[in-house]
Write a protein that holds these residues in place. Structure first.
Motif: not given
Length: 790
Positions: A367-369, A428-435
């Motif tokens: 969950v960003y940031p 486990n990057d599948a749900n990270k923002p594209a940027a």
């Protein structure tokens, strides 16, 4: 040498800048026993960091008042104060003198108090420690707060061993003879030269056989020297996971007018990582069946007593586990001693990050940031001292087989990047923002990691040239092309089993192992089908606090054991793959048409048959065939090669499910489950270790148990495990209640409360007692359970 533990301290959670002074009034501080973790004494709150388990940090002070007369000091005595770990940013004062500090919460550190004591005007030694854990998003998992490991005063004679001054090396070993070299660094702190004679006695803890060697050295006044002696052992008793034979090395130093004795536990063994044949011990091939471990034990935080670790390790051993990866930092010394005594191979690990901070999730995983607190801010100044401290503390332990200089340092875009890939993905990057998943030239260049790895490998080899240097790579697809893997002796891959065969051909001289792996059956088959893979280390062996996905979940549930130390059903499945002992286990779940994925729906053994509809039955077994029946009628089963078990569908549960496991036509194991009833009683049993392991750990020098572990189980009217949960309240007479743990990662009941609900009908209660005590357990609607501790 005389060692005196410092267990009783005064403690406050306030930050008084004058608490360093010897005369400071600490009369209103409360008494605690060290090791101590204050974070688990406080309440969970969503405002704290998800990464560290929604528990607070803050600042705390400790003070210990010790009669110096109890040290039996002589005029030429040397006194050292040793901390085995303070989390974190410790500052230490002794009698008002600031002697130093340590940012890392995982490193052993010490101070020479000899001069300070010579200035003392009274018999009282006052130690003040300020602990600063205000950056609670400093890690991806829970590390606790406080003096979380033991503290000791060491008193040495004028002629003594340098700290970590003994190095024991097995030069060769086979069934006929072993050759052991003992190197020692001696120091003479007196004003007169000394001719020192050193006698080494290597005694088997199993048989009492003794082998000796002698050496000597001339030490100038205030000088030092090194000695080396060789011990030849006929018919040696070798250490391995299957037969962990230990020896005690006692060195007696004598010189005109004085003598001193030093002792430590060692093991005789040789091992090898081979690029084609994996791992071997004493010339025999072994497959590393490993798990990764963090340090906490739920309600106990990171101040985990040795006997609690003993219970957990024996459960992992029963599962078939023979190896531990210390994730992702050095652990408490008691855990290594247990691995020596019980026969676990250990990969010790130094760092989770280097000079740049990783993402620290504080509002839920990914969950960003993120925040960027943590060890990276101290790495540049402290990495060499912390790395050397890890190696020197463990280089005589037979269990340790490799030094890992980092975990997933090469995680893509976290924070290092490379133009070699347009899109950088990790585990486990599948749900990270594209940027966050594309190349960013403003990020640190990943080639920098090769320079750092080369330096860290050099530091390790300077302290211990006998063990390989390794690293747990998150992104070997890239790291193998940037040079990061070149400084390594053994390459660890995290979750990249599909690369094994190609990379073995690419790097035929590099031994490979799975340094972090999932629970999937194909990932285990990647080891069994490739002799060149040394083994695997599951993520993880035991559930742990932190790395949580979001409130109220406050921990990670990937373990084979719960936080309470109870086996999950996945433990039984893994045991059917790993253990040499016969295994038979039935679990069930509602049948979902077309659904076969094991991880998608929970399994159970406590089911009301009358309310169950079509039921999927899973059979965990290590035979070559199984026979399943339901209500006495045979049920056809099919082997599921994707998940590693037999399965069947039963339209209705009309009677007991019974399983027979066969090997070569003979029944080797059986299991049976019946319809589970409502709770009728609470069984409470004091856990006791088997006599064999107890003898091993006592011989290894671990103290007698003071923490009693009471396993609680809900039973129905037939005595079987009941379905349903109850709230259990504990009260203790003659001892101290340390806490209750159910293993429920969604239960944010404060650990300080004397009550907790069961999970899957189970609960464990921890009690500290030095003598007779009694524990009463109450649950509404059930008769009290009274446990008398003799």
């Amino acid at each position: 040498m005389h060692i005196q533990p410092i267990e009783h301290w005064l403690f406050t959670r306030t930050d008084d800048p004058d608490a360093w002074a010897k005369r400071y009034d600490d009369a209103d501080w409360r008494t605690v026993v060290v090791p101590h973790d204050w974070s688990v004494e406080e309440e969970f709150a969503e405002s704290f960091s998800s990464g560290t388990g929604y528990l607070p940090g803050g600042i705390g002070w400790y003070r210990a008042h010790i009669p110096a007369g109890g040290f039996a000091l002589r005029e030429d005595s040397v006194v050292r104060l040793v901390f085995h770990g303070v989390y974190k940013k410790a500052d230490v004062w002794v009698n008002g003198y600031h002697v130093g500090g340590r940012p890392s919460g995982h490193s052993r550190f010490s101070f020479d108090l000899t001069e300070i004591l010579s200035y003392s005007h009274d018999d009282e030694l006052v130690i003040s420690v300020r602990v600063d854990h205000t950056d609670i998003s400093d890690s991806r998992w829970y590390n606790g707060s406080g003096i979380t490991r033991r503290v000791e005063i060491e008193v040495h004679d004028a002629v003594h061993l340098r700290e970590h001054g003994t190095v024991v090396t097995t030069l060769r070993a086979d069934a006929g003879e072993a050759t052991i070299r003992v190197d020692q660094a001696l120091v003479n702190s007196s004003a007169a030269p000394a001719e020192v004679h050193a006698r080494h006695e290597l005694t088997s803890l199993s048989t009492g056989r003794v082998h000796t060697a002698d050496t000597q050295a001339d030490l100038a006044a205030g000088g030092s020297a090194t000695t080396s002696a060789t011990i030849r052992v006929s018919d040696p008793e070798l250490w391995s996971d299957g037969d962990p034979r230990l020896h005690r090395l006692v060195t007696t130093l004598t010189w005109p007018g004085g003598s001193a004795e030093y002792s430590e536990i060692v093991g005789i063994r040789t091992f090898r990582f081979d690029p084609d044949h994996g791992f071997s011990i004493n010339g025999e091939r072994r497959t590393l069946k490993g798990v990764c471990l963090h340090e906490d034990a739920g309600t106990l935080g990171t101040a985990v007593p040795a006997e609690v670790w003993l219970r957990r390790l024996l459960a992992l051993k029963e599962m078939g586990c023979n190896a531990i990866r210390m994730a992702h930092n050095p652990h408490a010394p008691e855990l290594y001693a247990l691995c020596d005594a019980l026969g676990f191979y250990v990969i010790d690990e130094a760092f989770d990050e280097w000079e740049n901070a990783k993402n620290k999730w504080w509002q839920g995983h990914n969950v960003y940031p993120p925040r960027h607190q943590g060890y990276a801010s101290d790495f540049t100044e402290w990495h060499e001292r912390d790395l050397v401290a890890m190696v020197e503390a463990g280089r005589n332990r037979p269990s340790i087989i490799a030094w890992s200089i980092g975990n997933e340092i090469d995680y893509p875009n976290d924070p290092y990047a490379s133009p070699l890939f347009d899109e950088m993905t990790g585990n486990n990057d599948a749900n990270k923002p594209a940027a966050e998943r594309v190349y960013d030239p403003t990020r640190p260049d990943i080639r920098r990691l090769t320079t750092i790895a080369t330096e860290l490998a050099r530091i390790v080899r300077a302290s211990d040239p006998t063990r390989p240097v390794t690293l747990a790579a998150a992104f070997p697809e890239l790291s193998s092309r940037t040079g990061l893997l070149e400084p390594l002796d053994v390459v660890g891959y995290n979750y990249k089993e599909h690369l094994y065969e190609d990379d073995h051909r690419r790097f035929p001289a590099k031994p490979l192992l799975g340094s972090e792996n999932s629970h999937e059956y194909p990932d285990w088959q990647a080891v069994t089908r490739n002799d060149f893979i040394a083994g695997q280390f599951l993520w993880t062996g035991i559930d742990y606090l932190g790395e949580a996905y979001g409130w109220p979940i406050h921990g990670a549930g990937a373990g084979q054991l719960t936080l309470a130390g109870f086996p999950k059903q996945t433990w039984h499945l893994r045991r059917s793959w790993w253990s040499d002992e016969p295994v038979a286990r039935i679990v069930v779940r509602p049948h979902v048409e077309g659904e076969t994925e094991f991880w998608s729906h929970p399994v159970s053994r406590t089911v009301d048959f009358a309310e169950a509809g079509p039921t999927e039955v899973l059979c965990f077994a290590n035979g070559d065939a199984v026979q399943l029946s339901a209500g006495g009628a045979p049920v056809e089963t099919a082997w599921d090669d994707e998940h590693g078990y037999w399965r069947a569908v039963v339209p209705a549960l009309t009677g007991p499910l019974e399983l027979e496991v066969l090997r070569d036509g003979a029944v080797i194991a059986t299991d049976r489950i019946e319809s589970a009833g409502e709770p009728a009683r609470l069984d409470a049993v004091v856990w006791e270790a088997p006599e064999g392991p107890v003898a091993l750990v006592r011989a290894a020098g671990l103290p007698a148990a003071r923490v009693v572990q009471i396993e609680c189980t809900l039973r129905d009217s037939r005595g079987s495990e009941a379905r349903g949960e109850v709230l259990v309240e504990a009260s203790v007479e003659g001892g101290e209640l340390l806490g209750l743990e159910n293993g429920d990662l969604a239960d944010v009941t404060a650990y300080a409360l004397p009550q907790r609900r069961t999970l899957d009908g189970r609960l464990i209660v921890f009690v500290l007692c030095d003598g007779p005590a009694s524990v009463r357990l109450r649950a509404e609607g059930l008769e009290d359970a009274l446990v008398v501790i003799e």
